[in-house]
Design an enzyme around this catalytic site. Structure first.
Site, PDB file in Angstrom:
ATOM      1  CB  ILE A  13      -2.744   3.248   9.782  1.00 52.54           C
ATOM      2  CG1 ILE A  13      -3.448   2.128   9.306  1.00 52.54           C
ATOM      3  CG2 ILE A  13      -1.923   3.017  10.892  1.00 52.54           C
ATOM      4  CD1 ILE A  13      -2.770   0.873   8.917  1.00 52.54           C
ATOM      5  CB  THR A  37      -4.988  10.168  -2.808  1.00 50.22           C
ATOM      6  OG1 THR A  37      -5.410   9.362  -1.511  1.00 50.22           O
ATOM      7  CG2 THR A  37      -3.874  10.368  -3.007  1.00 50.22           C
ATOM      8  CB  THR A 134       1.493  -4.824   4.317  1.00 54.44           C
ATOM      9  OG1 THR A 134       0.636  -5.686   4.262  1.00 54.44           O
ATOM     10  CG2 THR A 134       2.108  -4.616   3.138  1.00 54.44           C
ATOM     11  CG  ASP A 135       0.149  -9.221   6.991  1.00 56.80           C
ATOM     12  OD1 ASP A 135      -0.174  -8.668   6.077  1.00 56.80           O
ATOM     13  OD2 ASP A 135      -0.588  -9.982   7.736  1.00 56.80           O
ATOM     14  CD  GLU A 136      -2.348  -7.107   1.863  1.00 54.76           C
ATOM     15  OE1 GLU A 136      -2.377  -7.450   0.750  1.00 54.76           O
ATOM     16  OE2 GLU A 136      -3.103  -6.829   2.616  1.00 54.76           O
ATOM     17  CE1 TYR A 159      -0.547  -1.778   0.039  1.00 54.18           C
ATOM     18  CE2 TYR A 159      -1.125  -3.907   0.294  1.00 54.18           C
ATOM     19  CZ  TYR A 159      -0.788  -2.619   0.876  1.00 54.18           C
ATOM     20  OH  TYR A 159      -0.514  -2.402   2.238  1.00 54.18           O
ATOM     21  CE  LYS A 163       3.485  -0.706   2.238  1.00 52.14           C
ATOM     22  NZ  LYS A 163       3.315   0.719   2.568  1.00 52.14           N
ATOM     23  CG  ASN A 188      -5.716  -7.419   6.583  1.00 53.99           C
ATOM     24  OD1 ASN A 188      -4.957  -8.228   6.372  1.00 53.99           O
ATOM     25  ND2 ASN A 188      -6.774  -7.152   5.612  1.00 53.99           N
ATOM     26  N   PRO A 214     -20.672  -8.215  -0.276  1.00 56.94           N
ATOM     27  CG  PRO A 214     -19.560  -6.844  -1.410  1.00 56.94           C
ATOM     28  CD  PRO A 214     -20.366  -6.887  -0.506  1.00 56.94           C
ATOM     29  CG  ASP A 293     -11.628 -15.738  -4.922  1.00 57.83           C
ATOM     30  OD1 ASP A 293     -11.465 -14.697  -4.066  1.00 57.83           O
ATOM     31  OD2 ASP A 293     -10.910 -16.697  -4.691  1.00 57.83           O
TER      32      ASP A 293
HETATM   33  P1  NAD Z   1      -4.955   4.651   3.445  1.00 56.03           P
HETATM   34  O1  NAD Z   1      -5.444   4.448   1.901  1.00 56.03           O
HETATM   35  O2  NAD Z   1      -6.360   4.896   4.354  1.00 56.03           O
HETATM   36  O3  NAD Z   1      -4.409   6.222   3.480  1.00 56.03           O
HETATM   37  C1  NAD Z   1      -3.260   6.381   2.625  1.00 56.03           C
HETATM   38  C2  NAD Z   1      -2.840   8.076   2.856  1.00 56.03           C
HETATM   39  O4  NAD Z   1      -1.692   8.335   2.090  1.00 56.03           O
HETATM   40  C3  NAD Z   1      -4.036   8.677   2.127  1.00 56.03           C
HETATM   41  O5  NAD Z   1      -4.230   9.991   3.386  1.00 56.03           O
HETATM   42  C4  NAD Z   1      -3.669   9.486   1.137  1.00 56.03           C
HETATM   43  O6  NAD Z   1      -3.861  10.663   0.775  1.00 56.03           O
HETATM   44  C5  NAD Z   1      -2.275   9.524   1.158  1.00 56.03           C
HETATM   45  N1  NAD Z   1      -1.313   9.424   0.001  1.00 56.03           N
HETATM   46  C6  NAD Z   1      -1.447   8.402  -0.968  1.00 56.03           C
HETATM   47  N2  NAD Z   1      -0.626   8.903  -1.986  1.00 56.03           N
HETATM   48  C7  NAD Z   1       0.121   9.934  -1.557  1.00 56.03           C
HETATM   49  C8  NAD Z   1       1.202  10.477  -2.067  1.00 56.03           C
HETATM   50  N3  NAD Z   1       1.663  10.338  -3.505  1.00 56.03           N
HETATM   51  N4  NAD Z   1       1.957  11.515  -1.494  1.00 56.03           N
HETATM   52  C9  NAD Z   1       1.470  11.945  -0.178  1.00 56.03           C
HETATM   53  N5  NAD Z   1       0.398  11.258   0.438  1.00 56.03           N
HETATM   54  C10 NAD Z   1      -0.238  10.093  -0.186  1.00 56.03           C
HETATM   55  O7  NAD Z   1      -3.979   3.666   4.067  1.00 56.03           O
HETATM   56  P2  NAD Z   1      -3.849   3.090   5.371  1.00 56.03           P
HETATM   57  O8  NAD Z   1      -4.707   2.026   5.354  1.00 56.03           O
HETATM   58  O9  NAD Z   1      -3.882   4.039   6.422  1.00 56.03           O
HETATM   59  O10 NAD Z   1      -2.385   2.463   5.202  1.00 56.03           O
HETATM   60  C11 NAD Z   1      -1.282   3.417   5.783  1.00 56.03           C
HETATM   61  C12 NAD Z   1      -0.038   2.405   5.615  1.00 56.03           C
HETATM   62  O11 NAD Z   1      -0.023   1.122   6.139  1.00 56.03           O
HETATM   63  C13 NAD Z   1       0.337   2.103   3.910  1.00 56.03           C
HETATM   64  O12 NAD Z   1       1.400   2.332   3.967  1.00 56.03           O
HETATM   65  C14 NAD Z   1      -0.368   0.592   3.886  1.00 56.03           C
HETATM   66  O13 NAD Z   1       0.508   0.036   2.814  1.00 56.03           O
HETATM   67  C15 NAD Z   1       0.124   0.187   5.369  1.00 56.03           C
HETATM   68  N6  NAD Z   1      -0.623  -0.979   5.718  1.00 56.03           N
HETATM   69  C16 NAD Z   1      -1.996  -0.703   6.002  1.00 56.03           C
HETATM   70  C17 NAD Z   1      -2.866  -1.960   6.346  1.00 56.03           C
HETATM   71  C18 NAD Z   1      -4.253  -1.779   6.553  1.00 56.03           C
HETATM   72  O14 NAD Z   1      -4.786  -2.572   6.926  1.00 56.03           O
HETATM   73  N7  NAD Z   1      -4.947  -0.660   6.277  1.00 56.03           N
HETATM   74  C19 NAD Z   1      -2.082  -2.983   6.649  1.00 56.03           C
HETATM   75  C20 NAD Z   1      -0.729  -3.159   6.599  1.00 56.03           C
HETATM   76  C21 NAD Z   1      -0.129  -2.210   6.149  1.00 56.03           C
HETATM   77  P1  TYD Z   2      -9.063  -5.897   2.316  1.00 54.82           P
HETATM   78  O1  TYD Z   2      -9.989  -5.511   3.443  1.00 54.82           O
HETATM   79  O2  TYD Z   2      -9.403  -5.336   0.860  1.00 54.82           O
HETATM   80  O3  TYD Z   2      -7.684  -6.201   2.723  1.00 54.82           O
HETATM   81  P2  TYD Z   2      -6.656  -7.113   1.998  1.00 54.82           P
HETATM   82  O4  TYD Z   2      -6.954  -7.262   0.760  1.00 54.82           O
HETATM   83  O5  TYD Z   2      -5.440  -5.910   2.210  1.00 54.82           O
HETATM   84  O6  TYD Z   2      -6.451  -8.305   3.096  1.00 54.82           O
HETATM   85  O7  TYD Z   2      -9.759  -7.527   2.224  1.00 54.82           O
HETATM   86  C1  TYD Z   2      -9.706  -8.392   3.286  1.00 54.82           C
HETATM   87  C2  TYD Z   2     -10.269  -9.790   3.189  1.00 54.82           C
HETATM   88  O8  TYD Z   2     -11.671  -9.581   2.540  1.00 54.82           O
HETATM   89  C3  TYD Z   2      -9.613 -10.315   1.791  1.00 54.82           C
HETATM   90  O9  TYD Z   2      -9.359 -11.693   1.780  1.00 54.82           O
HETATM   91  C4  TYD Z   2     -10.631  -9.920   0.621  1.00 54.82           C
HETATM   92  C5  TYD Z   2     -11.772  -9.731   1.190  1.00 54.82           C
HETATM   93  N1  TYD Z   2     -12.983  -8.942   0.872  1.00 54.82           N
HETATM   94  C6  TYD Z   2     -14.094  -9.594   0.380  1.00 54.82           C
HETATM   95  O10 TYD Z   2     -14.461 -10.835   0.445  1.00 54.82           O
HETATM   96  N2  TYD Z   2     -15.185  -8.673  -0.138  1.00 54.82           N
HETATM   97  C7  TYD Z   2     -14.997  -7.293  -0.147  1.00 54.82           C
HETATM   98  O11 TYD Z   2     -15.745  -6.539  -0.594  1.00 54.82           O
HETATM   99  C8  TYD Z   2     -13.699  -7.060   0.177  1.00 54.82           C
HETATM  100  C9  TYD Z   2     -13.299  -5.341  -0.034  1.00 54.82           C
HETATM  101  C10 TYD Z   2     -12.766  -7.811   0.410  1.00 54.82           C
END
Ligand code: NAD
Ligand code: TYD
Length: 355
Positions: A13, A37, A134-136, A159, A163, A188, A214, A293
């Site tokens: 993001i 990372t 996050t909404d989680e 996780y 958050k 998501n 999966p 699951d």
């Molecule tokens: P991501 O895992 O793709 O990226 C995380 C980034 O943070 C990476 O570039 C990583 O190198 C960096 N990072 C990790 N630990 C670090 C540290 N200690 N110091 C500096 N950098 C560090 O995650 P994302 O999907 O881009 O999510 C970004 C944010 O949005 C997160 O805070 C996540 O909780 C939140 N979020 C994501 C989703 C989603 O669907 N992906 C949904 C809701 C909220």
């Molecule tokens: P994920 O993309 O890991 O996001 P989050 O757990 O943060 O919602 O998973 C999205 C949904 O898909 C979640 O209900 C778990 C499911 N899932 C699978 O069924 N198979 C998979 O291999 C993965 C990674 C997720």
């Protein structure tokens, strides 16, 4: 010229946000701080790496000294904290790093921003910290209802608990110091540059490789999918228009069961791939494999985004049909990107997780 400190800008993001902002504005400066990372990838930012308004610093957000140095050398106006460990399955196996980065890292950022932004009893006008949450944190819904900003926090995974803890720390800074901050909680995300450990890119990648898809449990868990560019736009709007101290939910109004998502990806790939593409022979629902699951698997997430719509005017513009087509096309056009990250560490992760 306003200066943004973006943490985690090499992740999914964060990199989409940086690209969105530098394409939209030519009078802002962005400093991207990322520890790189497994989830951080500077390839995501190739398009703007030479832009003179952009700079990268490799640092951990838990590293007080390095973060302080950035504040000392730059007049930071906004901090947007994307940096996090973000994958639920990894948090179930190894929670500690989630507590470190997601909670302690947030405290470090808040503390240093507070020190540099303080102005007598208050804070310098115009500064703002935005916590990307996050909404989680709200837990899991039954068959109906939505998450509102006032829904009590009830996280279930390590996780989401990390958050939620970070959100509470931000709230404590708002309540105690009147620290200028917003918290956004999104559903998501999907779109380009997402690491293929998450459902959508994992399924795309496995389809292309002819591997099993999966599906956890009965495949009927529901997520509310948001196109990442819509999310980037929402964050920009909250920075500019969000009332200080407020929480904003950001959601796509786009609930889908996981099994629906998997079937849509199979169908869309078959529509998009060239008639003669050999992969069409094996991309079908025969690849779907129901697996054990996830522990503590939240059943349903769904956001009520009316606060951000009514106050700020944001709404999700990209319908899922369009967003998923764009996403799949992006992965097809960037198979090199995908190959580069599905080597090495990813293979170990995959076999430990799924085999
Ligand atoms: P991501 O895992 O793709 O990226 C995380 C980034 O943070 C990476 O570039 C990583 O190198 C960096 N990072 C990790 N630990 C670090 C540290 N200690 N110091 C500096 N950098 C560090 O995650 P994302 O999907 O881009 O999510 C970004 C944010 O949005 C997160 O805070 C996540 O909780 C939140 N979020 C994501 C989703 C989603 O669907 N992906 C949904 C809701 C909220
Ligand atoms: P994920 O993309 O890991 O996001 P989050 O757990 O943060 O919602 O998973 C999205 C949904 O898909 C979640 O209900 C778990 C499911 N899932 C699978 O069924 N198979 C998979 O291999 C993965 C990674 C997720």
């Amino acid at each position: 010229m306003r200066t943004y400190l973006i943490t985690g800008g090499a992740g999914f993001i964060g990199s989409n946000f940086i690209l969105y902002m530098l394409n939209k504005y030519n009078d802002i400066k962005i400093i991207n701080v990322d520890a790189l990372t497994y989830a951080g990838n500077l390839e995501n930012l190739k398009e703007i790496e030479k832009n003179s308004n952009y700079g990268f610093v490799k640092a951990d957000i838990c590293d007080n000294e390095k973060i302080e140095e950035i504040f000392k050398n730059n007049d930071i106006d906004y901090v947007i904290n994307f940096a996090a460990e973000s994958h639920v399955d990894r948090s179930i196996k190894n929670p500690e790093i989630f507590a470190k980065t997601n909670i302690l890292g947030t405290v470090v950022l808040l503390d240093i921003a507070k020190k540099y932004w303080q102005d007598g009893e208050g804070f310098i006008e115009g500064k703002k910290y935005l916590q990307v949450s996050t909404d989680e944190v709200y837990g899991s819904l039954g068959d109906d209802g939505f998450f509102h900003e006032y829904t009590p926090l009830d996280p279930h995974s390590p996780y989401s608990a990390s958050k939620a803890s970070a959100d509470m720390i931000v709230k404590s800074y708002i309540d105690t110091y009147k620290f200028p901050a917003n918290i956004t909680r999104c559903s998501n995300n999907y779109g380009p540059y997402q690491f293929p450990e998450k459902l959508i890119p994992l399924v795309i990648n496995n389809c292309l490789e002819g591997r099993d898809l999966p599906v956890y449990g009965d495949g009927k868990n529901i997520r509310d999918w948001l196109y990442v560019e819509d999310h980037a736009k929402a964050i920009d709007m909250v920075i500019n228009k969000g009332r200080l101290g407020q929480i904003y939910n950001i959601g796509g109004h786009n609930e889908k069961q996981n099994i629906e998502i998997v079937n849509i990806i199979i169908d869309t790939l078959n529509q998009i791939l060239d008639e003669n593409d050999v992969r069409k022979k094996y991309i079908s629902d025969k690849l779907i494999k129901y697996v054990k699951d996830r522990k503590g698997h939240d059943r349903r997430y769904a956001i009520d985004p009316s606060k951000i719509k009514d106050e700020i005017g944001w709404y999700p513009e990209t319908c899922f049909e369009e967003g998923i087509k764009r996403t799949i096309k992006w992965y097809l056009e960037n198979e090199e990107w995908l190959k580069n990250i599905t080597n090495g560490e990813y293979l170990n992760y995959y076999s430990e997780m799924y085999e």
